[in-house]
Design a protein around this motif. Structure first.
Motif, mmCIF file in Angstrom:
data_model
loop_
_atom_site.group_PDB
_atom_site.id
_atom_site.type_symbol
_atom_site.label_atom_id
_atom_site.label_comp_id
_atom_site.label_asym_id
_atom_site.label_seq_id
_atom_site.Cartn_x
_atom_site.Cartn_y
_atom_site.Cartn_z
ATOM 1 N N GLY A 584 0.827 -1.212 0.000
ATOM 2 C CA GLY A 584 0.000 0.000 0.000
ATOM 3 C C GLY A 584 0.850 1.247 0.000
ATOM 4 O O GLY A 584 2.079 1.199 -0.029
ATOM 5 N N ASP A 585 0.152 2.393 -0.017
ATOM 6 C CA ASP A 585 0.853 3.670 -0.114
ATOM 7 C C ASP A 585 1.643 3.980 1.143
ATOM 8 O O ASP A 585 1.269 3.595 2.246
ATOM 9 N N LEU A 586 2.738 4.710 0.933
ATOM 10 C CA LEU A 586 3.573 5.122 2.067
ATOM 11 C C LEU A 586 2.862 6.213 2.856
ATOM 12 O O LEU A 586 2.366 7.181 2.272
ATOM 13 N N ILE A 592 9.363 9.481 5.908
ATOM 14 C CA ILE A 592 10.421 10.218 6.626
ATOM 15 C C ILE A 592 11.446 9.232 7.196
ATOM 16 O O ILE A 592 12.659 9.476 7.130
ATOM 17 N N LEU A 596 15.399 9.126 6.272
ATOM 18 C CA LEU A 596 16.484 9.130 7.264
ATOM 19 C C LEU A 596 17.379 7.906 7.101
ATOM 20 O O LEU A 596 18.603 7.989 7.236
ATOM 21 N N GLN A 598 17.975 6.246 4.366
ATOM 22 C CA GLN A 598 18.827 6.444 3.192
ATOM 23 C C GLN A 598 19.930 7.465 3.473
ATOM 24 O O GLN A 598 21.073 7.282 3.069
ATOM 25 N N TYR B 81 13.753 12.945 13.125
ATOM 26 C CA TYR B 81 12.445 12.777 12.484
ATOM 27 C C TYR B 81 11.715 14.131 12.437
ATOM 28 O O TYR B 81 11.178 14.533 11.389
ATOM 29 N N VAL B 84 13.120 16.492 9.694
ATOM 30 C CA VAL B 84 12.704 16.176 8.320
ATOM 31 C C VAL B 84 11.209 16.444 8.154
ATOM 32 O O VAL B 84 10.763 16.960 7.122
ATOM 33 N N GLU B 85 10.456 16.132 9.187
ATOM 34 C CA GLU B 85 9.012 16.396 9.125
ATOM 35 C C GLU B 85 8.769 17.896 8.892
ATOM 36 O O GLU B 85 7.913 18.292 8.095
ATOM 37 N N TRP B 87 10.833 20.041 7.404
ATOM 38 C CA TRP B 87 11.187 20.374 6.015
ATOM 39 C C TRP B 87 10.041 20.007 5.075
ATOM 40 O O TRP B 87 9.652 20.789 4.210
ATOM 41 N N VAL B 88 9.551 18.788 5.266
ATOM 42 C CA VAL B 88 8.528 18.286 4.341
ATOM 43 C C VAL B 88 7.277 19.154 4.414
ATOM 44 O O VAL B 88 6.721 19.562 3.392
ATOM 45 N N LYS B 89 6.854 19.452 5.628
ATOM 46 C CA LYS B 89 5.623 20.242 5.775
ATOM 47 C C LYS B 89 5.797 21.633 5.160
ATOM 48 O O LYS B 89 4.900 22.139 4.472
ATOM 49 N N ARG B 92 5.979 21.334 1.361
ATOM 50 C CA ARG B 92 4.672 20.965 0.803
ATOM 51 C C ARG B 92 3.728 22.164 0.816
ATOM 52 O O ARG B 92 2.942 22.360 -0.108
ATOM 53 N N ARG B 106 18.182 7.607 -3.653
ATOM 54 C CA ARG B 106 16.838 7.200 -3.230
ATOM 55 C C ARG B 106 16.323 8.159 -2.163
ATOM 56 O O ARG B 106 15.137 8.414 -2.061
ATOM 57 N N MET B 107 17.271 8.697 -1.388
ATOM 58 C CA MET B 107 16.905 9.656 -0.344
ATOM 59 C C MET B 107 16.139 10.838 -0.945
ATOM 60 O O MET B 107 15.071 11.218 -0.477
ATOM 61 N N VAL B 110 12.672 9.851 -2.225
ATOM 62 C CA VAL B 110 11.663 9.773 -1.165
ATOM 63 C C VAL B 110 11.241 11.178 -0.738
ATOM 64 O O VAL B 110 10.056 11.452 -0.518
ATOM 65 N N LEU B 111 12.201 12.081 -0.650
ATOM 66 C CA LEU B 111 11.874 13.462 -0.257
ATOM 67 C C LEU B 111 10.885 14.075 -1.248
ATOM 68 O O LEU B 111 9.903 14.710 -0.859
ATOM 69 N N LEU B 114 7.509 12.759 -0.757
ATOM 70 C CA LEU B 114 6.877 13.328 0.438
ATOM 71 C C LEU B 114 6.358 14.745 0.168
ATOM 72 O O LEU B 114 5.304 15.129 0.658
ATOM 73 N N ALA B 127 3.710 6.156 -4.996
ATOM 74 C CA ALA B 127 3.002 6.316 -3.718
ATOM 75 C C ALA B 127 3.362 5.207 -2.741
ATOM 76 O O ALA B 127 3.372 5.413 -1.534
ATOM 77 N N ASP B 128 3.686 4.029 -3.262
ATOM 78 C CA ASP B 128 4.031 2.949 -2.345
ATOM 79 C C ASP B 128 5.544 2.783 -2.181
ATOM 80 O O ASP B 128 6.019 1.769 -1.676
ATOM 81 N N GLY B 129 6.295 3.778 -2.583
ATOM 82 C CA GLY B 129 7.692 3.826 -2.148
ATOM 83 C C GLY B 129 8.727 3.309 -3.134
ATOM 84 O O GLY B 129 9.903 3.246 -2.787
#
Lengths: 609, 550
Positions: A584-586, A592, A596, A598, B81, B84-85, B87-89, B92, B106-107, B110-111, B114, B127-129
């Motif tokens: 399923g979706d992340l 996050i 981290l 990676q 955590y 990074v949270e 940064w993402v918020k 976004r 890959r880092m 993923v960013l 997000l 969406a599933d990584g």
């Protein structure tokens, strides 16, 4: 040197009275013990008494108080350095060092001294009354809760007592160190399976148990190579050619195992019986810096290969005792442990069976196992009792052939659990290649005994030398010592359903309390940790995801962590490892953590190394 | 009405950031109203300040994040955590219209996932990584990175094309602040440069030893330049090169200004702007020299190749050691990096002197004399893409031919440029490409069958045909592995297939068919570019078997 120190009855009585008010059971044990017979009481030059045992004084002959002060000074420094809350003093002697420590340190002091005769003598020559209200004296085997209750502690040896090692002092110290270290560290462990065979499923049980104990476990599953091993005769069916091919295959497996271990860099490698690990590979694994352990869940008489490898292990678990144990210990540079088999309650458990399952798997009497000759002979007498036989290698087993189910197909673990649950009376007859009935030299207890018990199934099991220490015959299992008695036994127990249920239930309780693979792995790890305390000091156990989720309240991180197994270590490897296989979706929190992980992999790990 | 909000992520490398400059300037030229944000590691924010066109520099402190993770206790990991949270918020919340990820880790993928910008190009994640590559040019770039022998384009051109910049600046540019320029001049004077003597920069370092030219060679070149030009030498590099700088300074005498680890990024730009020529290997300062308009003589050996990471501007000189193992893998541990010695100091001296004098005929002669070295002059082709012009009289190799063919192919396929006539004939590679045409055509036919079956009730038939398509794809992948010439074509196709996501089976089937058809068409073009003589012939029996392995 004056030697006119004598036991003083009034001092003994006063000491015991003070001890009684602090620890009645200990006072009772000390008071009941005889004084040391071969001890020489001496007066030192400072006038204080000391004790000489076989020519070795327990305290300084000039000034035991000054000596104790020096000892206590160093001890207090260490306690402070390690921010300990409890000082565990190993050995009491005449107590000078304990008194000095009590004067200098205000924390909790526990004294471990299993030599009751020494304590009796000490209470007769020195006034220790004030000490008994200050320190806790432990004189016998320490249970898990007592050790866990020590908190952050430091073990402080009283040198002369330690050298004496009387009464199992060293074993007690090892037990404390092992138990507490094993609880505090998170080890990286590689479990190496055999290619196939009875010990293969045990690999998985052990791995799950080790993970449940909070360690980082990687299974090196060699089952995929079993087909390769079976195909080797295609190259050369026999003779020198076959040997060449076998050796080459063995070298290939060794290279693979070595590469995997080097890559994973574990603290501990645990090989299961039949795992293809030879002496040369063991030497290489040792040079990689990991502790090497093996669980030899085999009958040493049938599998003599243990002689070739026992010398390469640091820890060697066995299921038999006696002369074999002594010989293994003599050849093992590390330690040999008695580790009987066990059950995995996640697998071996009571089941609610459907009517169809009950119909398929149930019977008044059943046996699950391979068709060894002694079983073929023994089971004949039960053909009239509705016997079902499950398992392989029963081909041509007349006259029991008609009782063999599924044409002698191998029975899966899940089906064996269904059979145990569905059967009224489960027979458990250990295999023998020597006799037609019950093996007279039978000592170890087979896995089936534990598995049946864990299922809450009633069993009749043949007598084994090591069984009574594991299950109480007559209360938890019913034993038999001759095959001829089986029909009557079966009839008797078929008529006693309530007693069957009581016994089966007691057996299951015993397994859950003492005989799971978690218990065995805990024992193994405690034994290892007792000796590897310094080596493993740098592997502190991380907080778990459950700990962090509790701290995080209702945050998205908490929601995510609550979806992982609660014992998952709150580390990047731990959390991301637990995410493997998800679908399923992340969620954002997962993303996050992946970021981290990676980042750590790309930029941080090399600096940490 | 304001223009698009554009996010550019290029986290960690000094040189890569400079190479992003033409894209930023190109976007600005194409969309004057757009708003460009660049996310960059804090230490490299200074680079962005010299790049024209950026509206907002968004520094993130990866060093601090690394410190939290070095020996992380529970609260350190929670803090990491939280960082990074945050940064993402914040990112976004900016609601970008376009995100360009120029980091390939890959880092960063993923960013980007997000941050969730609908039009994200470059590495990102589903969406599933799962990591995927969005945009055709980004896929081509990634495929070329895995098969660098035939790398057709300069990194900067990929960046531009991924962003949709069709033209844009054809040279890097870094604006040195006047204050930094003055400080650089003062530092050079204080170091003993009289402002008159020729000033030659030596960039000593590179991130890894295998990419670092030996100090004894620098000393030999330095002595020759002092003797021939009366040059002052300025030694550039980071703190990590201080040891080498001291060794050089000791070996070179008085006309040396050692600035290793003593300049900020902007001051380095200022120092390089004062130089007549910079001698360098493939490094961030090489790009900085190009960006401030200083000619470079760049040495390429080990994993470095001038075609993909060389100077992005015309008229720089690249010397490449064309040994059999070049370019090696970036992560290789080489036990005998002899390629560094192929670039002999005497040849390098000639290159520096001729380039300083803009003596291109002299460079041609030197290239002819030093035939063991591949000499190049940087250029721009007719379509505005960076190119290399070979100096000297060395005949083009097969790899040169393949690279030329790939340039023409991708310009035709992705930019619509007309196909040129075939270059040097490469019959064997053309034969391999013909095989690829056959298998890809067969695969496209099967993919069409899959598409037709989707939505019908004939699940068994669908599974059967899908199984055949999978087998045929395996054959395609195998061709890409076996034939070096086909590697980029097939790898790009793989990335295209991997980028498929969603649950609409009909759309997925149509896209799959399209990818197969595209591959077949590209392979046909490739054949035409490799083989000047069209050959119409029957497939061999083996080719038929391969083509029908479905």
């Amino acid at each position: 040197m004056p030697s006119d120190v004598r036991q003083m009855p009034d001092v003994l009585a006063a000491n015991l009275a003070a001890l009684r008010s602090a620890a009645p059971a200990v006072a009772e044990a000390v008071g009941s013990a005889p004084p040391l017979l071969q001890a020489e009481l001496l007066a030192t030059r400072s006038g204080m008494p000391t004790l000489s045992l076989e020519g070795q004084p327990l305290h300084n002959l000039h000034d035991p108080v000054a000596e104790a002060e020096r000892w206590a000074g160093e001890a207090v420094e260490r306690l402070a350095r390690e921010t300990a809350v409890t000082a565990v003093v190993l050995g009491f002697g005449l107590g000078y060092h304990v008194e000095a420590l009590a004067r200098r340190w205000s924390g909790r002091i526990v004294v471990v001294e299993p030599d009751l005769a020494l304590l009796h003598t000490a209470c007769g020559v020195r006034d220790l009354q004030s000490l008994w209200s200050r320190v806790e004296l432990m004189v016998s085997t320490l249970d898990d809760a007592t050790i866990d209750d020590l908190g952050r502690h430091v073990l402080l040896r009283h040198g002369p007592s330690w050298l004496r090692g009387q009464g199992g002092l060293r074993e007690l110290a090892e037990r404390i160190a092992g138990r507490s270290t094993a609880r505090q560290v998170r080890l990286s462990i590689v479990v190496i399976s055999p290619l196939s065979g009875g010990s293969y499923p045990i690999t998985g049980y052990c791995a799950r148990a080790l993970a449940a104990l909070g360690h980082d476990v990687h299974v090196l599953d060699l089952a995929p190579f079993a087909a390769g091993a079976e195909a080797l005769p295609h190259f050369a069916p026999s003779g020198a050619g076959r040997q060449t091919v076998d050796r080459a295959f063995s070298r290939f497996l060794s290279a693979g195992i070595r590469t995997a271990v080097e890559r994973l860099a574990p603290d501990l490698v645990l090989g299961m019986a039949q795992a293809p690990i030879d002496a040369a590979l063991l030497s290489e694994l040792g040079s990689l810096g990991c502790v090497r352990a093996f669980w030899f869940v085999e009958d040493h008489r049938l599998f003599p290969y243990w002689r070739d490898v026992v010398g390469g292990y640091d820890y060697f678990g066995v299921i038999q005792r006696g002369a074999f144990f002594d010989e293994a210990a003599a050849h093992c540079p590390g330690r040999v442990l008695y580790l009987p088999l066990a059950a995995d309650p996640m697998v071996h458990r009571p089941l609610e069976l459907s009517a169809a399952e009950q119909q398929e798997f149930g019977s008044p009497v059943a046996f699950v196992g391979a068709g060894y000759r002694n079983r073929r002979v023994a089971l004949r007498c039960l053909l009239e009792s509705g016997l079902k036989i499950w398992g392989s290698e029963w081909g041509g087993a007349l006259p029991v052939g008609p009782a063999v189910q599924r044409n002698g197909a191998r029975v899966s673990t899940e089906d064996s659990v269904r059979i145990f649950n569905a059967t009224t009376i489960n027979l458990n007859l250990h295999s023998s290649t020597y006799v037609d009935g019950i093996e007279p030299r039978g000592d170890f207890v087979n896995p089936r005994t534990f598995e049946l018990a864990a299922c809450g199934a009633f069993q009749l099991v043949d007598e084994r030398a090591l069984l009574p220490a594991l299950f109480r015959p007559g209360e938890e299992v019913i034993t038999f010592n001759e095959v001829g008695a089986l029909p009557a036994l079966v009839r008797e127990w078929q008529a006693r359903p309530a007693d069957r249920a009581r016994i089966a239930s007691a057996a299951r309780r015993r397994v859950l309390a003492e005989h799971t693979y978690e218990h065995r792995m805990q024992t193994l790890l405690e034994s290892i940790c007792a000796r590897e305390t310094e080596r493993f000091r740098s592997r502190p156990r991380a907080a778990t995801t459950a700990d962090v989720a509790a701290l995080e309240g209702g945050s998205p991180l908490a929601t995510f962590l609550n979806g992982l197994p609660p014992e998952t270590p709150f580390t990047l490897d731990g959390v991301v490892g637990a995410m493997q296989g998800r679908e399923g979706d992340l969620h954002e929190a997962e993303g996050i953590m992946l970021f981290l992980h990676q980042f750590d992999d790309l930029y941080v790990k090399e600096h940490r190394a | 009405m304001s223009g698009r909000k554009i996010l550019i992520v290029n986290l960690t490398r000094f040189g890569d950031l400079l190479q992003t400059g033409p894209t930023i300037a190109g976007l600005r030229a194409q969309e004057p109203d757009c708003h460009i944000t660049v996310v960059v590691e804090k230490n490299f924010a200074e680079v962005c300040e010299g790049l024209p066109g950026i509206d907002r520099i968004w520094p993130i402190d990866l060093d601090a994040l690394g410190r939290l993770l070095l020996q992380p206790a529970m609260n350190d990991l929670r803090a990491a955590y939280g960082t990074v949270e945050g940064w993402v918020k914040a990112l976004r919340a900016e609601r970008f219209d376009l995100a360009l990820n120029y980091s390939s880790s890959r880092m960063s993928a993923v960013l980007l996932q997000l941050i969730g910008v609908s039009d994200t190009r470059g590495w990102t994640a589903t969406a599933d990584g799962f990591r995927v590559i969005a945009h055709q040019w980004a896929r081509l770039f990634s495929a070329a990175c895995l098969n660098r022998q035939q790398a057709p384009f300069n990194l900067v051109d990929y960046y531009k094309r991924v962003a949709g910049v069709s033209d844009g600046p054809r040279a890097l540019r870094f604006e040195v602040p006047p204050s930094a320029h003055s400080r650089a001049a003062a530092t050079l004077r204080a170091g003993g440069w009289d402002g008159q003597r020729p000033l030659i920069g030596f960039q000593l370092g590179a991130s890894r030893v295998v990419r670092r030219w030996p100090s004894k060679h620098f000393i030999a070149v330095g002595r020759a330049l002092e003797a021939q030009l009366g040059a002052t030498l300025v030694l550039c590099g980071g703190k990590g090169e201080r040891g080498i700088a001291e060794e050089l300074a000791a070996g070179l005498g008085s006309q040396v200004v050692d600035l290793c680890g003593r300049t900020s990024i902007a001051e380095l730009g200022g120092v390089l702007a004062h130089c007549d020529v910079l001698l360098t290997s493939d490094t961030g300062p090489m790009h900085m020299a190009v960006a401030v308009g200083t000619p470079v003589v760049a040495l390429f050996f080990g994993p470095a190749l001038p075609v993909d990471t060389g100077p992005y501007a015309p008229d720089h000189v690249c010397l490449h050691a064309p040994v059999a193992c070049a370019p090696c893998d970036h992560n290789i541990t080489c036990l005998d990096s002899f390629c560094r010695d192929v670039l002999e100091p005497a040849a390098v001296v000639e290159a520096i002197c001729a380039r300083r004098a803009e003596d291109w005929a002299g460079l041609e002669r030197a290239a002819a004399r030093w035939a063991g070295i591949a000499w190049y002059r940087t250029a721009v082709d007719r379509e505005g893409l960076a190119d290399l012009v070979r100096l000297g009289d060395r005949p083009p190799t097969r790899r040169d031919g393949l690279r030329r063919a790939y340039r023409a192919l991708w310009k035709h396929v992705l930019d619509g440029t007309a196909m040129p006539p075939a270059g040097i004939p490469l019959a064997e590679d053309a034969a391999a490409a013909r095989e690829l045409v056959a298998v890809a055509t067969a695969a496209a036919t099967i993919a069409a069958q899959v598409q037709a079956l989707v939505g019908t009730d004939d699940i068994a038939q669908l599974e059967d045909v899908a199984g055949r398509l999978e087998l045929t794809d395996r054959r395609l992948f195998q061709l890409g592995q076996v034939h070096e010439a086909l590697a980029i074509l097939v790898q790009t196709f793989r990335f295209e297939k991997e980028s498929l996501e969603g649950a609409d089976l009909a759309a997925l089937a149509a896209a799959t068919r399209g990818f197969h058809e595209d591959l077949a068409a590209r392979a046909r073009c490739f054949v035409a570019l490799l083989d000047p003589v069209p050959r119409h012939r029957e497939l061999t029996r083996e080719e038929k078997v391969h083509a029908s392995c479905s």
